[in-house]
Design an enzyme around this catalytic site. Structure first.
Site, PDB file in Angstrom:
ATOM      1  N   VAL A  42      39.010 -20.337 -25.677  1.00  0.00           N
ATOM      2  CA  VAL A  42      40.478 -20.334 -25.788  1.00  0.00           C
ATOM      3  C   VAL A  42      40.941 -21.195 -26.970  1.00  0.00           C
ATOM      4  O   VAL A  42      41.817 -20.784 -27.743  1.00  0.00           O
ATOM      5  CB  VAL A  42      41.135 -20.809 -24.465  1.00  0.00           C
ATOM      6  CG1 VAL A  42      42.646 -20.728 -24.567  1.00  0.00           C
ATOM      7  CG2 VAL A  42      40.643 -19.978 -23.287  1.00  0.00           C
ATOM      8  N   LYS A  90      33.035 -31.798 -27.418  1.00  0.00           N
ATOM      9  CA  LYS A  90      31.928 -32.590 -26.872  1.00  0.00           C
ATOM     10  C   LYS A  90      30.864 -32.810 -27.942  1.00  0.00           C
ATOM     11  O   LYS A  90      30.294 -33.862 -28.062  1.00  0.00           O
ATOM     12  CB  LYS A  90      31.294 -31.822 -25.691  1.00  0.00           C
ATOM     13  CG  LYS A  90      31.667 -32.392 -24.356  1.00  0.00           C
ATOM     14  CD  LYS A  90      30.795 -31.884 -23.218  1.00  0.00           C
ATOM     15  CE  LYS A  90      30.732 -30.387 -23.103  1.00  0.00           C
ATOM     16  NZ  LYS A  90      30.440 -29.893 -21.776  1.00  0.00           N
ATOM     17  N   GLU A 114      51.352 -21.168 -18.679  1.00  0.00           N
ATOM     18  CA  GLU A 114      51.360 -19.700 -18.568  1.00  0.00           C
ATOM     19  C   GLU A 114      49.946 -19.101 -18.612  1.00  0.00           C
ATOM     20  O   GLU A 114      49.651 -18.136 -17.895  1.00  0.00           O
ATOM     21  CB  GLU A 114      52.201 -19.107 -19.711  1.00  0.00           C
ATOM     22  CG  GLU A 114      52.287 -17.601 -19.722  1.00  0.00           C
ATOM     23  CD  GLU A 114      52.887 -17.023 -18.453  1.00  0.00           C
ATOM     24  OE1 GLU A 114      54.102 -17.128 -18.277  1.00  0.00           O
ATOM     25  OE2 GLU A 114      52.125 -16.459 -17.626  1.00  0.00           O
ATOM     26  N   VAL A 146      47.351 -18.359 -15.334  1.00  0.00           N
ATOM     27  CA  VAL A 146      47.312 -17.193 -14.435  1.00  0.00           C
ATOM     28  C   VAL A 146      47.392 -15.909 -15.250  1.00  0.00           C
ATOM     29  O   VAL A 146      48.321 -15.717 -16.044  1.00  0.00           O
ATOM     30  CB  VAL A 146      48.474 -17.209 -13.417  1.00  0.00           C
ATOM     31  CG1 VAL A 146      48.391 -15.988 -12.494  1.00  0.00           C
ATOM     32  CG2 VAL A 146      48.460 -18.480 -12.591  1.00  0.00           C
ATOM     33  N   GLY A 185      32.650 -14.270 -22.751  1.00  0.00           N
ATOM     34  CA  GLY A 185      33.566 -15.423 -22.680  1.00  0.00           C
ATOM     35  C   GLY A 185      34.633 -15.295 -21.598  1.00  0.00           C
ATOM     36  O   GLY A 185      35.574 -16.068 -21.563  1.00  0.00           O
ATOM     37  N   ASP A 210      38.460 -18.904  -8.325  1.00  0.00           N
ATOM     38  CA  ASP A 210      39.349 -18.827  -9.488  1.00  0.00           C
ATOM     39  C   ASP A 210      40.598 -18.003  -9.144  1.00  0.00           C
ATOM     40  O   ASP A 210      41.728 -18.401  -9.452  1.00  0.00           O
ATOM     41  CB  ASP A 210      38.581 -18.200 -10.674  1.00  0.00           C
ATOM     42  CG  ASP A 210      39.451 -18.050 -11.903  1.00  0.00           C
ATOM     43  OD1 ASP A 210      39.684 -19.053 -12.595  1.00  0.00           O
ATOM     44  OD2 ASP A 210      39.942 -16.924 -12.156  1.00  0.00           O
ATOM     45  N   LYS A 228      44.653 -19.156  -8.812  1.00  0.00           N
ATOM     46  CA  LYS A 228      45.767 -18.455  -9.470  1.00  0.00           C
ATOM     47  C   LYS A 228      46.801 -17.990  -8.439  1.00  0.00           C
ATOM     48  O   LYS A 228      48.012 -18.053  -8.689  1.00  0.00           O
ATOM     49  CB  LYS A 228      45.228 -17.271 -10.277  1.00  0.00           C
ATOM     50  CG  LYS A 228      44.407 -17.727 -11.485  1.00  0.00           C
ATOM     51  CD  LYS A 228      43.605 -16.597 -12.072  1.00  0.00           C
ATOM     52  CE  LYS A 228      42.857 -17.026 -13.313  1.00  0.00           C
ATOM     53  NZ  LYS A 228      41.818 -16.067 -13.724  1.00  0.00           N
TER      54      LYS A 228
HETATM   55  N1  LIG Z   1      37.941 -18.052 -21.234  1.00  0.00           N
HETATM   56  C1  LIG Z   1      39.030 -17.439 -20.779  1.00  0.00           C
HETATM   57  O1  LIG Z   1      39.175 -16.205 -20.908  1.00  0.00           O
HETATM   58  C2  LIG Z   1      40.095 -18.211 -20.087  1.00  0.00           C
HETATM   59  C3  LIG Z   1      39.970 -19.575 -19.852  1.00  0.00           C
HETATM   60  N2  LIG Z   1      40.982 -20.251 -19.227  1.00  0.00           N
HETATM   61  C4  LIG Z   1      40.866 -21.697 -19.043  1.00  0.00           C
HETATM   62  O2  LIG Z   1      40.905 -22.323 -20.315  1.00  0.00           O
HETATM   63  C5  LIG Z   1      40.105 -23.505 -20.295  1.00  0.00           C
HETATM   64  C6  LIG Z   1      39.057 -23.424 -21.410  1.00  0.00           C
HETATM   65  O3  LIG Z   1      38.229 -22.310 -21.175  1.00  0.00           O
HETATM   66  P1  LIG Z   1      37.206 -21.817 -22.303  1.00  0.00           P
HETATM   67  O4  LIG Z   1      37.813 -21.903 -23.638  1.00  0.00           O
HETATM   68  O5  LIG Z   1      36.708 -20.502 -21.807  1.00  0.00           O
HETATM   69  O6  LIG Z   1      36.047 -22.904 -22.157  1.00  0.00           O
HETATM   70  P2  LIG Z   1      34.821 -23.171 -23.152  1.00  0.00           P
HETATM   71  O7  LIG Z   1      33.715 -23.683 -22.319  1.00  0.00           O
HETATM   72  O8  LIG Z   1      34.580 -21.994 -24.017  1.00  0.00           O
HETATM   73  O9  LIG Z   1      35.368 -24.342 -24.090  1.00  0.00           O
HETATM   74  C7  LIG Z   1      35.586 -25.656 -23.647  1.00  0.00           C
HETATM   75  C8  LIG Z   1      35.816 -26.553 -24.853  1.00  0.00           C
HETATM   76  O10 LIG Z   1      36.152 -27.844 -24.406  1.00  0.00           O
HETATM   77  C9  LIG Z   1      35.246 -28.804 -24.935  1.00  0.00           C
HETATM   78  N3  LIG Z   1      34.997 -29.756 -23.876  1.00  0.00           N
HETATM   79  C10 LIG Z   1      34.642 -29.485 -22.596  1.00  0.00           C
HETATM   80  N4  LIG Z   1      34.532 -30.632 -21.896  1.00  0.00           N
HETATM   81  C11 LIG Z   1      34.812 -31.629 -22.745  1.00  0.00           C
HETATM   82  C12 LIG Z   1      34.855 -33.026 -22.626  1.00  0.00           C
HETATM   83  N5  LIG Z   1      34.592 -33.638 -21.478  1.00  0.00           N
HETATM   84  N6  LIG Z   1      35.178 -33.759 -23.714  1.00  0.00           N
HETATM   85  C13 LIG Z   1      35.445 -33.154 -24.893  1.00  0.00           C
HETATM   86  N7  LIG Z   1      35.423 -31.824 -25.085  1.00  0.00           N
HETATM   87  C14 LIG Z   1      35.109 -31.074 -24.008  1.00  0.00           C
HETATM   88  C15 LIG Z   1      34.001 -28.055 -25.344  1.00  0.00           C
HETATM   89  O11 LIG Z   1      33.388 -28.757 -26.414  1.00  0.00           O
HETATM   90  P3  LIG Z   1      32.075 -28.213 -27.203  1.00  0.00           P
HETATM   91  O12 LIG Z   1      32.544 -26.949 -27.872  1.00  0.00           O
HETATM   92  O13 LIG Z   1      31.726 -29.280 -28.159  1.00  0.00           O
HETATM   93  O14 LIG Z   1      31.052 -27.948 -26.139  1.00  0.00           O
HETATM   94  C16 LIG Z   1      34.599 -26.696 -25.758  1.00  0.00           C
HETATM   95  O15 LIG Z   1      35.013 -26.752 -27.093  1.00  0.00           O
HETATM   96  C17 LIG Z   1      39.547 -23.598 -18.889  1.00  0.00           C
HETATM   97  O16 LIG Z   1      40.405 -24.388 -18.109  1.00  0.00           O
HETATM   98  C18 LIG Z   1      39.570 -22.152 -18.407  1.00  0.00           C
HETATM   99  O17 LIG Z   1      39.617 -22.040 -17.013  1.00  0.00           O
HETATM  100  C19 LIG Z   1      42.149 -19.649 -18.840  1.00  0.00           C
HETATM  101  C20 LIG Z   1      42.334 -18.312 -19.039  1.00  0.00           C
HETATM  102  C21 LIG Z   1      41.300 -17.473 -19.652  1.00  0.00           C
HETATM  103  N1  LIG Z   2      37.216 -16.767 -15.668  1.00  0.00           N
HETATM  104  C1  LIG Z   2      38.569 -16.322 -15.673  1.00  0.00           C
HETATM  105  C2  LIG Z   2      39.168 -16.594 -17.017  1.00  0.00           C
HETATM  106  C3  LIG Z   2      40.632 -16.484 -16.984  1.00  0.00           C
HETATM  107  O1  LIG Z   2      41.336 -17.122 -16.215  1.00  0.00           O
HETATM  108  C4  LIG Z   2      38.623 -14.820 -15.398  1.00  0.00           C
HETATM  109  O2  LIG Z   2      37.555 -14.195 -15.417  1.00  0.00           O
HETATM  110  O3  LIG Z   2      39.716 -14.319 -15.114  1.00  0.00           O
HETATM  111 NA    NA Z   3      49.709 -15.576 -18.019  1.00  0.00          NA
END
Ligand SMILES: NC(=O)C1=CN([C@@H]2O[C@H](COP(=O)(O)OP(=O)(O)OC[C@H]3O[C@@H](n4cnc5c(N)ncnc54)[C@H](OP(=O)(O)O)[C@@H]3O)[C@@H](O)[C@H]2O)C=CC1
Ligand SMILES: N[C@@H](CC=O)C(=O)O
Ligand code: NA
Length: 428
Positions: A14, A45, A129, A132, A187, A201, A205
């Site tokens: 994201v 991280k 937003e 969900v 992803g 999950d 939501k």
């Molecule tokens: N993927 C999706 O389609 C959707 C995701 N979401 C929500 O969005 C959020 C992010 O999801 P997503 O992008 O898929 O997750 P990812 O695992 O792809 O990315 C997480 C990012 O956060 C960094 N990170 C994680 N933990 C830490 C920490 N403790 N300290 C510093 N950096 C940290 C990671 O760093 P590094 O890259 O260095 O490992 C990475 O860049 C979540 O809450 C998820 O539920 C919501 C809707 C849809």
């Molecule tokens: N893991 C979730 C990501 C979005 O919220 C999903 O599959 O819907």
């Molecule tokens: Na939404």
């Protein structure tokens, strides 16, 4: 107006989408909010990881304080996920006067009320937003678009990963494990996909949706949850024979003053509007007493669709900054929580039962259902030669959970019943 400075927590699926949209749509953002939007720092991280987007080395940090305590940062966008440490980050950000945009349903479902209270105490916005149904603007539709109505039903496919898995199993006959791996690679899945496949999950939501839709504080533990990890290809095949499509459905229903919220694998008639929602797409059906039926459809997961919702929240924060009304939009729930008990919750059910292949067994089974006031809409009986058992597949008429569960218990106690292979809700 001076440039708006963003601190981005996370640069994964994201976060990368957020960077791309802010770069690519800078002209549109400038037109909408009247100032440039600049990403100042990004928390990650691993500083050495290869990134999906171009980012200057000095923009990256592993120290959250570089963002949370930086006086020049106006808005914190949180897309790292996680609960306890992330909650502390967001509270620090709000106490330091930073507006927050988050995609984190895990956190909002558990601590949303507390975080919104802190936000309003400090005159900050907290928008979520993307938490969900990814790119679908469903929260804004409930809070603004349908503000004048009384919503009585929310029914949705709100998890992209499980919808992707069920679609591929059903349309292409592929195995559960293979398709789950693919959803992870694309992803859509959470870092630990257990939350997706076990329904948690979707439950998070639905907690957020029901709280907003019914203006009633719903807790995560109020949601009855069943995931898809036990759904078999056989169940899907039988469903097809009966004219049904299997989906993981979140359902929130208000009757009078009482509500119920659940998540469960559910058979929908093939002509139901939610039955045609495929792959990682999500859809939320909303029934309002005045508006009637509405449906919101779109991508529920993935980098750019989710980032669209995040950046749109950012636009709203900046518009509020210009109007000087940040922290004023959150409204506390109007109604005290009142939950239905099991005798007030109704559904139809699909059951697949293995029984001894003997005379009189079928009559014993039907008498149990009849005693509990449960009647059948459809029945199939098939021999399963290998184990000398007979397979009965049946769909009940609408019945209360209490009567259904009592029947199930009595069936399990019957010596002729070898196993209840599967049991699902069926939607009319
Ligand atoms: N993927 C999706 O389609 C959707 C995701 N979401 C929500 O969005 C959020 C992010 O999801 P997503 O992008 O898929 O997750 P990812 O695992 O792809 O990315 C997480 C990012 O956060 C960094 N990170 C994680 N933990 C830490 C920490 N403790 N300290 C510093 N950096 C940290 C990671 O760093 P590094 O890259 O260095 O490992 C990475 O860049 C979540 O809450 C998820 O539920 C919501 C809707 C849809
Ligand atoms: N893991 C979730 C990501 C979005 O919220 C999903 O599959 O819907
Ligand atoms: Na939404």
């Amino acid at each position: 107006m001076k440039a708006i400075s963003i601190g981005l927590l996370g640069l994964g699926t994201v976060g990368s989408g957020v960077v791309q949209i802010i770069k690519k749509h800078q002209d549109k953002l400038m037109h909408q909010v009247g100032c440039p939007v600049v990403i100042k720092k990004v928390l990650v991280k691993d500083l050495n990881k290869e990134r999906a987007v171009e980012i200057e080395e000095e923009q990256l940090t592993t120290n959250p304080d570089d963002i949370l305590l930086d006086k020049e940062i106006d808005v914190v966008i949180e897309v790292i996920g996680g609960i306890d440490a992330t909650k502390d980050y967001l509270i620090t950000a709000l106490r330091n006067g930073k507006h927050v945009v988050t995609a984190n349903k895990d956190l909002m479902a558990l601590h949303g009320t507390e975080l919104l209270t802190v936000a309003s105490e400090y005159g900050c916005d907290l928008f979520y937003e993307a938490s969900v149904a990814g790119g679908i603007p469903i929260l804004r539709s409930l809070v603004d678009g349908l503000a004048s109505d009384r919503i009585t039903q929310l029914m949705g496919i709100v998890n992209g990963t499980t919808n992707y898995i069920l679609t591929k199993m059903s349309n292409e006959g592929r195995s559960y494990d293979e398709v789950l791996k693919e959803a992870q690679e694309l992803g859509f899945a959470e870092a630990d996909p257990t939350a997706d496949v076990e329904g948690l999950d979707a439950a998070r939501k639905m907690t957020i949706l029901a709280t907003l839709g019914f203006s009633m504080h719903i807790d995560l533990e109020d949601v009855k949850v069943i995931g898809i990890s036990n759904v078999t290809e056989e169940d899907i095949r039988y469903g097809k024979q009966l004219g049904y499509t299997m989906k993981l459905i979140g359902h929130a229903h208000r009757e009078g003053e009482k509500v119920e919220v659940s998540v469960a694998p559910t058979f929908l008639p093939n002509n139901h509007p939610l039955a045609s929602v495929q792959n990682e797409y999500n859809a939320v059906y909303v029934y309002g007493e005045a508006v009637g039926e509405t449906m919101f459809y779109g991508p529920g997961a993935g980098s750019l669709p989710t980032a669209t919702a995040v950046v749109s929240d950012l636009v709203n924060v900046i518009k509020n900054l210009r109007l000087g009304v940040n922290g004023k939009s959150s409204v506390t729930p109007q109604y005290p929580k009142r939950l239905k008990d099991d005798s007030e919750k109704y559904s139809k059910y699909f059951l697949r039962i293995h029984v001894e292949d003997e005379v009189g067994v079928f009559a014993e089974i039907t008498s149990i259902f009849a005693k509990n006031g449960v009647s059948f809409e459809k029945i199939l009986q098939l021999p399963v030669k290998k184990n000398e058992v007979s397979e009965i597949v049946l769909v009940t008429h609408r019945t209360s959970i209490s009567n259904y569960e009592q029947s199930l218990q009595e069936l399990k106690d019957l010596s002729a019943v070898r196993e209840i292979k599967s049991a699902y809700k069926v939607v009319r």
